[in-house]
Write a protein that holds these residues in place. Structure first.
Motif, PDB file in Angstrom:
ATOM      1  N   PHE A  91       0.846  -1.189   0.000  1.00 33.04           N
ATOM      2  CA  PHE A  91       0.000   0.000   0.000  1.00 33.04           C
ATOM      3  C   PHE A  91       0.884   1.242   0.000  1.00 33.04           C
ATOM      4  O   PHE A  91       2.081   1.178   0.247  1.00 33.04           O
ATOM      5  CB  PHE A  91      -0.974  -0.008   1.186  1.00 33.04           C
ATOM      6  N   ASP A  92       0.258   2.384  -0.288  1.00 31.25           N
ATOM      7  CA  ASP A  92       1.005   3.639  -0.362  1.00 31.25           C
ATOM      8  C   ASP A  92       1.577   4.031   0.999  1.00 31.25           C
ATOM      9  O   ASP A  92       0.969   3.745   2.030  1.00 31.25           O
ATOM     10  CB  ASP A  92       0.086   4.770  -0.859  1.00 31.25           C
ATOM     11  N   PRO A  93       2.723   4.702   1.010  1.00 25.25           N
ATOM     12  CA  PRO A  93       3.279   5.176   2.283  1.00 25.25           C
ATOM     13  C   PRO A  93       2.274   6.070   3.007  1.00 25.25           C
ATOM     14  O   PRO A  93       1.604   6.891   2.380  1.00 25.25           O
ATOM     15  CB  PRO A  93       4.506   5.990   1.857  1.00 25.25           C
ATOM     16  N   ASN A  94       2.136   5.871   4.310  1.00 24.61           N
ATOM     17  CA  ASN A  94       1.151   6.637   5.075  1.00 24.61           C
ATOM     18  C   ASN A  94       1.721   7.200   6.378  1.00 24.61           C
ATOM     19  O   ASN A  94       0.980   7.613   7.254  1.00 24.61           O
ATOM     20  CB  ASN A  94      -0.092   5.782   5.355  1.00 24.61           C
ATOM     21  N   VAL A  95       3.049   7.205   6.516  1.00 24.75           N
ATOM     22  CA  VAL A  95       3.699   7.737   7.710  1.00 24.75           C
ATOM     23  C   VAL A  95       4.462   8.994   7.314  1.00 24.75           C
ATOM     24  O   VAL A  95       5.353   8.942   6.465  1.00 24.75           O
ATOM     25  CB  VAL A  95       4.647   6.692   8.342  1.00 24.75           C
ATOM     26  N   GLY A  96       4.101  10.129   7.916  1.00 22.91           N
ATOM     27  CA  GLY A  96       4.723  11.407   7.591  1.00 22.91           C
ATOM     28  C   GLY A  96       6.113  11.552   8.194  1.00 22.91           C
ATOM     29  O   GLY A  96       6.590  10.697   8.948  1.00 22.91           O
ATOM     30  N   SER A  97       6.778  12.643   7.876  1.00 26.73           N
ATOM     31  CA  SER A  97       8.179  12.821   8.252  1.00 26.73           C
ATOM     32  C   SER A  97       8.389  12.917   9.764  1.00 26.73           C
ATOM     33  O   SER A  97       9.295  12.280  10.307  1.00 26.73           O
ATOM     34  CB  SER A  97       8.764  14.041   7.550  1.00 26.73           C
ATOM     35  N   THR A 139       8.287   0.241  10.795  1.00 19.95           N
ATOM     36  CA  THR A 139       7.237   1.103  10.240  1.00 19.95           C
ATOM     37  C   THR A 139       7.786   2.493   9.916  1.00 19.95           C
ATOM     38  O   THR A 139       7.361   3.121   8.957  1.00 19.95           O
ATOM     39  CB  THR A 139       6.039   1.243  11.196  1.00 19.95           C
ATOM     40  N   GLY A 140       8.743   2.956  10.706  1.00 14.58           N
ATOM     41  CA  GLY A 140       9.368   4.247  10.428  1.00 14.58           C
ATOM     42  C   GLY A 140      10.283   4.189   9.217  1.00 14.58           C
ATOM     43  O   GLY A 140      10.321   5.107   8.407  1.00 14.58           O
ATOM     44  N   LEU A 141      11.041   3.114   9.088  1.00  9.98           N
ATOM     45  CA  LEU A 141      11.991   3.002   7.976  1.00  9.98           C
ATOM     46  C   LEU A 141      11.293   2.870   6.623  1.00  9.98           C
ATOM     47  O   LEU A 141      11.765   3.421   5.632  1.00  9.98           O
ATOM     48  CB  LEU A 141      12.929   1.809   8.197  1.00  9.98           C
ATOM     49  N   VAL A 142      10.190   2.141   6.571  1.00 10.98           N
ATOM     50  CA  VAL A 142       9.501   1.931   5.294  1.00 10.98           C
ATOM     51  C   VAL A 142       8.352   2.905   5.062  1.00 10.98           C
ATOM     52  O   VAL A 142       7.711   2.883   4.007  1.00 10.98           O
ATOM     53  CB  VAL A 142       8.996   0.474   5.140  1.00 10.98           C
ATOM     54  N   SER A 143       8.067   3.760   6.042  1.00  6.27           N
ATOM     55  CA  SER A 143       7.003   4.777   5.946  1.00  6.27           C
ATOM     56  C   SER A 143       5.615   4.188   5.714  1.00  6.27           C
ATOM     57  O   SER A 143       4.759   4.807   5.096  1.00  6.27           O
ATOM     58  CB  SER A 143       7.305   5.784   4.834  1.00  6.27           C
ATOM     59  N   ARG A 144       5.424   2.990   6.200  1.00  8.54           N
ATOM     60  CA  ARG A 144       4.125   2.334   6.050  1.00  8.54           C
ATOM     61  C   ARG A 144       3.714   1.721   7.377  1.00  8.54           C
ATOM     62  O   ARG A 144       4.477   1.001   7.990  1.00  8.54           O
ATOM     63  CB  ARG A 144       4.201   1.240   4.993  1.00  8.54           C
ATOM     64  N   TYR A 152      -2.439   2.083  10.494  1.00 10.32           N
ATOM     65  CA  TYR A 152      -2.949   3.275   9.801  1.00 10.32           C
ATOM     66  C   TYR A 152      -3.721   2.857   8.551  1.00 10.32           C
ATOM     67  O   TYR A 152      -4.769   3.406   8.248  1.00 10.32           O
ATOM     68  CB  TYR A 152      -1.804   4.201   9.387  1.00 10.32           C
ATOM     69  N   TYR A 153      -3.182   1.898   7.800  1.00 11.13           N
ATOM     70  CA  TYR A 153      -3.834   1.445   6.569  1.00 11.13           C
ATOM     71  C   TYR A 153      -5.215   0.862   6.881  1.00 11.13           C
ATOM     72  O   TYR A 153      -6.189   1.180   6.207  1.00 11.13           O
ATOM     73  CB  TYR A 153      -2.966   0.415   5.861  1.00 11.13           C
ATOM     74  N   MET A 154      -5.296   0.027   7.911  1.00  7.80           N
ATOM     75  CA  MET A 154      -6.580  -0.591   8.256  1.00  7.80           C
ATOM     76  C   MET A 154      -7.602   0.447   8.722  1.00  7.80           C
ATOM     77  O   MET A 154      -8.797   0.293   8.478  1.00  7.80           O
ATOM     78  CB  MET A 154      -6.379  -1.650   9.326  1.00  7.80           C
ATOM     79  N   LEU A 155      -7.127   1.506   9.385  1.00  7.65           N
ATOM     80  CA  LEU A 155      -8.031   2.540   9.883  1.00  7.65           C
ATOM     81  C   LEU A 155      -8.268   3.670   8.877  1.00  7.65           C
ATOM     82  O   LEU A 155      -9.077   4.561   9.124  1.00  7.65           O
ATOM     83  CB  LEU A 155      -7.474   3.136  11.189  1.00  7.65           C
ATOM     84  N   GLY A 156      -7.565   3.637   7.753  1.00  7.09           N
ATOM     85  CA  GLY A 156      -7.727   4.665   6.737  1.00  7.09           C
ATOM     86  C   GLY A 156      -7.076   5.992   7.115  1.00  7.09           C
ATOM     87  O   GLY A 156      -7.496   7.040   6.664  1.00  7.09           O
ATOM     88  N   LEU A 157      -6.062   5.951   7.969  1.00  5.53           N
ATOM     89  CA  LEU A 157      -5.383   7.162   8.430  1.00  5.53           C
ATOM     90  C   LEU A 157      -4.065   7.369   7.695  1.00  5.53           C
ATOM     91  O   LEU A 157      -3.513   6.445   7.116  1.00  5.53           O
ATOM     92  CB  LEU A 157      -5.100   7.061   9.931  1.00  5.53           C
ATOM     93  N   SER A 158      -3.556   8.594   7.760  1.00  6.77           N
ATOM     94  CA  SER A 158      -2.253   8.918   7.200  1.00  6.77           C
ATOM     95  C   SER A 158      -1.737  10.183   7.844  1.00  6.77           C
ATOM     96  O   SER A 158      -2.491  11.129   8.054  1.00  6.77           O
ATOM     97  CB  SER A 158      -2.346   9.097   5.686  1.00  6.77           C
ATOM     98  N   THR A 159      -0.450  10.201   8.171  1.00  6.48           N
ATOM     99  CA  THR A 159       0.164  11.432   8.673  1.00  6.48           C
ATOM    100  C   THR A 159       1.059  12.047   7.606  1.00  6.48           C
ATOM    101  O   THR A 159       1.710  13.037   7.861  1.00  6.48           O
ATOM    102  CB  THR A 159       1.013  11.139   9.935  1.00  6.48           C
ATOM    103  N   ARG A 160       1.041  11.458   6.436  1.00 13.12           N
ATOM    104  CA  ARG A 160       1.838  11.953   5.323  1.00 13.12           C
ATOM    105  C   ARG A 160       1.081  13.054   4.596  1.00 13.12           C
ATOM    106  O   ARG A 160      -0.123  12.955   4.373  1.00 13.12           O
ATOM    107  CB  ARG A 160       2.152  10.804   4.374  1.00 13.12           C
ATOM    108  N   LYS A 161       1.786  14.106   4.209  1.00 10.65           N
ATOM    109  CA  LYS A 161       1.158  15.206   3.480  1.00 10.65           C
ATOM    110  C   LYS A 161       0.739  14.734   2.087  1.00 10.65           C
ATOM    111  O   LYS A 161       1.442  13.974   1.443  1.00 10.65           O
ATOM    112  CB  LYS A 161       2.117  16.376   3.345  1.00 10.65           C
ATOM    113  N   ALA A 162      -0.385  15.242   1.633  1.00 15.48           N
ATOM    114  CA  ALA A 162      -0.873  14.896   0.298  1.00 15.48           C
ATOM    115  C   ALA A 162       0.031  15.530  -0.755  1.00 15.48           C
ATOM    116  O   ALA A 162       0.515  16.647  -0.593  1.00 15.48           O
ATOM    117  CB  ALA A 162      -2.300  15.391   0.109  1.00 15.48           C
ATOM    118  N   GLU A 163       0.272  14.785  -1.816  1.00 15.10           N
ATOM    119  CA  GLU A 163       1.153  15.288  -2.886  1.00 15.10           C
ATOM    120  C   GLU A 163       0.371  16.101  -3.892  1.00 15.10           C
ATOM    121  O   GLU A 163      -0.750  15.944  -4.140  1.00 15.10           O
ATOM    122  CB  GLU A 163       1.823  14.116  -3.591  1.00 15.10           C
TER     123      GLU A 163
END
Length: 79
Positions: A11-17, A59-64, A68-79
């Motif tokens: 799945f797409d990366p969902n962990v912000g910086s 989870t920090g190293l791969v940014s996933r 978060y994926y199961m809950l539909g959350l993301s702390t990553r900024k939208a591109e």
């Protein structure tokens, strides 16, 4: 949510910086705590801390984050 994407981490990366830096540092701290402290840590607790620390670090190293994926959350900024 697709279970196959969750299991393969495709799945797409969902962990912000900021979240990523926190996960890497706290994961390292958890994993290394039993070895760097003067407190006697029982073997079972060492296994638990190292296991959770490495999972948190990953989870920090791969940014996933699977949770978060199961809950539909993301702390990553939208591109």
């Amino acid at each position: 949510m697709q279970l196959s994407r969750l299991v393969t981490y495709s799945f797409d990366p969902n962990v912000g910086s900021y979240d990523r830096v926190f996960r890497i540092l706290s994961g390292l701290a958890l994993a290394l705590f039993p070895f760097l402290t003067s407190i006697a840590v029982p073997p079972w607790l060492t296994v638990v801390l190292v296991g959770f620390g490495l999972a948190w670090l990953m989870t920090g190293l791969v940014s996933r984050c699977g949770m978060y994926y199961m809950l539909g959350l993301s702390t990553r900024k939208a591109e």
